[in-house]
Write a protein that holds these residues in place. Structure first.
Motif, mmCIF file in Angstrom:
data_model
loop_
_atom_site.group_PDB
_atom_site.id
_atom_site.type_symbol
_atom_site.label_atom_id
_atom_site.label_comp_id
_atom_site.label_asym_id
_atom_site.label_seq_id
_atom_site.Cartn_x
_atom_site.Cartn_y
_atom_site.Cartn_z
ATOM 1 N N VAL A 216 -8.162 0.365 11.520
ATOM 2 C CA VAL A 216 -9.151 0.047 12.556
ATOM 3 C C VAL A 216 -8.535 -0.876 13.601
ATOM 4 N N ARG A 217 -7.850 -1.909 13.147
ATOM 5 C CA ARG A 217 -7.237 -2.880 14.070
ATOM 6 C C ARG A 217 -6.266 -2.187 15.017
ATOM 7 N N ARG A 218 -5.551 -1.199 14.487
ATOM 8 C CA ARG A 218 -4.501 -0.558 15.275
ATOM 9 C C ARG A 218 -5.040 0.479 16.250
ATOM 10 N N TYR A 219 -6.097 1.217 15.865
ATOM 11 C CA TYR A 219 -6.470 2.411 16.624
ATOM 12 C C TYR A 219 -7.832 2.359 17.311
ATOM 13 N N ALA A 220 -8.721 1.498 16.881
ATOM 14 C CA ALA A 220 -10.084 1.541 17.433
ATOM 15 C C ALA A 220 -10.220 0.662 18.668
ATOM 16 N N ASP A 221 -11.071 1.097 19.591
ATOM 17 C CA ASP A 221 -11.406 0.290 20.762
ATOM 18 C C ASP A 221 -12.603 -0.615 20.469
ATOM 19 N N HIS A 222 -13.499 -0.115 19.622
ATOM 20 C CA HIS A 222 -14.752 -0.825 19.345
ATOM 21 C C HIS A 222 -15.072 -0.642 17.865
ATOM 22 N N VAL A 223 -15.674 -1.650 17.247
ATOM 23 C CA VAL A 223 -15.977 -1.592 15.821
ATOM 24 C C VAL A 223 -17.468 -1.818 15.600
ATOM 25 N N VAL A 224 -18.053 -0.970 14.733
ATOM 26 C CA VAL A 224 -19.448 -1.125 14.314
ATOM 27 C C VAL A 224 -19.433 -1.349 12.802
ATOM 28 N N VAL A 225 -20.011 -2.452 12.348
ATOM 29 C CA VAL A 225 -20.020 -2.802 10.927
ATOM 30 C C VAL A 225 -21.407 -2.531 10.359
ATOM 31 N N PRO A 512 15.010 -3.638 1.891
ATOM 32 C CA PRO A 512 15.258 -2.267 1.439
ATOM 33 C C PRO A 512 16.643 -1.803 1.871
ATOM 34 N N LYS A 513 17.301 -1.043 0.986
ATOM 35 C CA LYS A 513 18.670 -0.621 1.274
ATOM 36 C C LYS A 513 18.737 0.810 1.796
ATOM 37 N N HIS A 514 17.799 1.662 1.408
ATOM 38 C CA HIS A 514 17.855 3.067 1.787
ATOM 39 C C HIS A 514 17.015 3.328 3.037
ATOM 40 N N ASP A 515 17.485 4.236 3.877
ATOM 41 C CA ASP A 515 16.769 4.553 5.118
ATOM 42 C C ASP A 515 15.343 5.042 4.835
ATOM 43 N N TYR A 516 15.181 5.846 3.772
ATOM 44 C CA TYR A 516 13.859 6.381 3.447
ATOM 45 C C TYR A 516 12.900 5.260 3.046
ATOM 46 N N THR A 517 13.397 4.295 2.273
ATOM 47 C CA THR A 517 12.559 3.155 1.884
ATOM 48 C C THR A 517 12.138 2.370 3.120
ATOM 49 N N ARG A 518 13.099 2.173 4.032
ATOM 50 C CA ARG A 518 12.769 1.446 5.269
ATOM 51 C C ARG A 518 11.726 2.207 6.083
ATOM 52 N N GLU A 519 11.806 3.550 6.055
ATOM 53 C CA GLU A 519 10.815 4.363 6.768
ATOM 54 C C GLU A 519 9.428 4.185 6.153
ATOM 55 N N LEU A 520 9.340 4.215 4.807
ATOM 56 C CA LEU A 520 8.058 4.008 4.126
ATOM 57 C C LEU A 520 7.471 2.645 4.454
ATOM 58 N N LEU A 521 8.303 1.602 4.328
ATOM 59 C CA LEU A 521 7.819 0.244 4.573
ATOM 60 C C LEU A 521 7.467 0.049 6.043
ATOM 61 N N GLY A 522 8.256 0.672 6.911
ATOM 62 C CA GLY A 522 7.973 0.562 8.339
ATOM 63 C C GLY A 522 6.627 1.165 8.693
ATOM 64 N N ALA A 523 6.305 2.297 8.060
ATOM 65 C CA ALA A 523 5.011 2.942 8.310
ATOM 66 C C ALA A 523 3.868 2.083 7.794
ATOM 67 N N ALA A 524 4.068 1.434 6.630
ATOM 68 C CA ALA A 524 3.013 0.583 6.048
ATOM 69 C C ALA A 524 2.794 -0.653 6.892
ATOM 70 N N LEU A 525 3.894 -1.258 7.354
ATOM 71 C CA LEU A 525 3.770 -2.485 8.144
ATOM 72 C C LEU A 525 3.311 -2.208 9.561
ATOM 73 N N PHE A 526 3.440 -0.953 10.003
ATOM 74 C CA PHE A 526 3.083 -0.545 11.361
ATOM 75 C C PHE A 526 1.664 -0.950 11.721
ATOM 76 N N TYR A 527 0.747 -0.821 10.739
ATOM 77 C CA TYR A 527 -0.671 -1.066 11.022
ATOM 78 C C TYR A 527 -0.981 -2.546 11.208
ATOM 79 N N SER A 528 -0.189 -3.416 10.583
ATOM 80 C CA SER A 528 -0.512 -4.839 10.637
ATOM 81 C C SER A 528 0.136 -5.542 11.822
ATOM 82 N N GLN A 529 0.921 -4.785 12.631
ATOM 83 C CA GLN A 529 1.578 -5.397 13.769
ATOM 84 C C GLN A 529 0.583 -5.722 14.873
#
Length: 529
Positions: A216-225, A512-529
């Motif tokens: 929600v933080r990353r993609y929404a313009d407006h939030v309804v709770v 993380p040492k492997h490129d694939y692991t970095r890709e997974l973690l990068g995608a997970a952390l993407f939302y909290s940026q």
């Protein structure tokens, strides 16, 4: 010009008794993303289904309100007019693609149906559009997938097909009901970025229903709770996250999983040792039934787990995570070495393995599907005792009560049935069923993926408490890296059935040492940026 969608004072009631929604008002304009958030039972999905009048009107009624789509009241529209609007002007992505896709029809037939209905596309033209849509949503080899049936696709692929169907006619409004719940973090990012790109290209509005506030933080313009059918707070996304006004909103925002697991047992000994695990599935047989080709689901996987520890297994759909769990339980055939407390389990047949089942238990992803609707909670939890630990009815009842108490459920409710409990409570019942046999190892296969963040946090804390109390070991299979990080002492990263990284969870998350692991973690952390 009227707004694209305007809901005014909408109330929804079932069977003239249950007030599911109470005077909800919200609006969505062209190109805008509005997120509808709240816990299970808050009225989010019911409100969204009402826009297209998809509720069973034999039981659902609308005591008050209007739903205006470009000024036209959907509550007064005829069924013929609604059929013109559904799939053309307003489309919907449902949360559970397996129940939304027809198991008897191919992918091509299901996508082309809406093209034929609204645009008159048939034959080669419709086929070309289907390929284009599957490619758009990131389905590999789209031409080959046209002839696939839903059961031949992974969970992520089924959800992508649903998105392709929803976008086929380039609607004005897309209702996305938990569109990424069952998807891996890398696929989540791809799908959400895809929706965002298409939104900008088409001027499409999105009503996003989700329990994942980082999305929600990353993609929404407006939030309804929403809470218990009522709108309790609405604001622009940045304002709501920075200064939530309502206590309930603050509780939702505070429901992120802990950042690290509780401490593992000190000087603990090895419980589970897996070496060179290999699982293959036959994909084609000869006329005489001899295997001719195989799919390598798990390829030369090795790991170990100590008493009182949690091993997290992560990877995209189809990487072999669940297959490893099934192999440990001998629910699927495998080759290689599986040792529990030093005892070799690999060569055991089903009869020989049966005494070990009380020592290794599993909690499945969907508690509603894994709990028999015809059995009471007491019968469900007691069933394992009757098979593996025969005792007097009084002793069995005592152990059932203790297991339910351990997972935070009222033992007085043990004579009720699964449908009478919430999703989080059903998952606690599933954990109690595994716990009652006092196992050494519990395999947890996506046990929190279908739960709200607040309920997820409760289940995570419950699992940590039970581990501390009983010294349990967990194999935790998940695509939610925030949850994996909260529970795991060790981490196993899989791709296409092979191990790409394995070791201390904190070390892998931090460096993380492997490129694939970095890709997974990068995608997970993407939302909290």
């Amino acid at each position: 010009m009227p707004q694209l969608l305007e809901i005014r004072d909408l109330s929804i009631r079932f069977d003239d008794a249950i007030q599911a929604v109470d005077r909800l008002s919200l609006s969505i304009d062209n190109g805008e993303t509005v997120a509808l958030v709240g816990e299970s039972g808050s009225g989010k999905s019911v409100s969204a289904l009402s826009i297209l009048r998809l509720l069973d009107e034999r039981h659902a009624s609308y005591p008050s309100g209007t739903i205006l789509l470009r000024g036209e009241d959907m509550l007064k529209a005829s069924q013929k007019r609604l059929r013109q609007i559904r799939g053309r002007h307003v489309s919907m992505i449902f949360q559970e693609p397996m129940t939304s896709l027809n198991p008897l029809h191919t992918v091509e037939k299901q996508i082309s149906e809406t093209l034929a209905l609204h645009k008159g596309m048939r034959g080669p033209q419709a086929r070309a559009r289907c390929v284009e849509l599957l490619d758009l949503v990131g389905i590999p080899s789209p031409e080959e997938r046209l002839t696939s049936y839903p059961h031949q696709l992974s969970g992520g692929q089924k959800q992508r097909v649903m998105i392709a169907m929803a976008l086929a006619n380039e609607p004005d409004l897309l209702i996305a009901d938990e569109p990424t719940t069952a998807l891996d973090v890398t696929v989540q990012k791809q799908v959400l970025e895809l929706l965002k790109d298409l939104q900008q290209k088409l001027g499409m509005a999105i009503l996003l229903i989700t329990h994942d506030l980082s999305i929600v933080r990353r993609y929404a313009d407006h939030v309804v709770v929403m809470e218990q059918g009522q709108l309790i707070e609405e604001a622009p996304t940045a304002t709501l996250f920075e200064a939530p006004q309502h206590a309930y909103t603050r509780r939702l925002l505070d429901a992120e999983p802990p950042a690290s697991p509780s401490g593992a047992m000190v000087d603990n000994k090895s419980l589970l040792d897996v070496n060179n695990l290999d699982v293959r599935f036959v994909t084609r047989k000869s006329l005489f039934g001899r295997p001719q080709s195989w799919f390598q689901a798990v390829d030369d996987v090795s790991f170990s787990l100590n008493e009182g520890e949690t091993l997290g297994i992560v990877g995209e759909s189809g990487s072999g995570k669940t297959t490893i769990g099934h192999a440990l339980l001998k629910l699927t055939s495998s080759r290689g070495s599986i040792r529990l407390s030093g005892e070799e389990l690999g060569p055991l047949d089903q009869k020989q393995f049966r005494p070990w089942r009380s020592r290794i238990q599993i909690v499945f992803q969907d508690p509603f599907g894994s709990l028999s609707p015809r059995m009471s909670v007491a019968e469900i939890v007691r069933e394992g005792l009757e098979i593996h630990a025969p005792a007097t009815p009084e002793e069995q009842d005592r152990r059932v009560i203790q297991a339910l108490t351990d997972v935070g459920l009222d033992p007085q409710a043990r004579h009720r049935y699964p449908h009478e409990f919430s999703g989080g409570q059903r998952q606690r019942i599933a954990i109690a069923r595994a716990l009652v046999l006092q196992p050494e190892l519990i395999i947890l296969d996506e046990p929190t993926s279908a739960l709200d963040r607040t309920v997820q946090k409760q289940v995570i804390n419950l699992l940590r408490d039970l581990q501390d109390k009983y010294g349990l070991s967990y194999v935790f299979i998940s695509h939610d890296l925030a949850v994996v990080r909260a529970l795991s002492h060790k981490l196993l990263v899989l791709k296409n059935g092979r191990v790409v990284e394995y070791g201390d969870a904190a070390g892998i998350f931090n460096t993380p040492k492997h490129d694939y692991t970095r890709e997974l973690l990068g995608a997970a952390l993407f939302y909290s940026q």
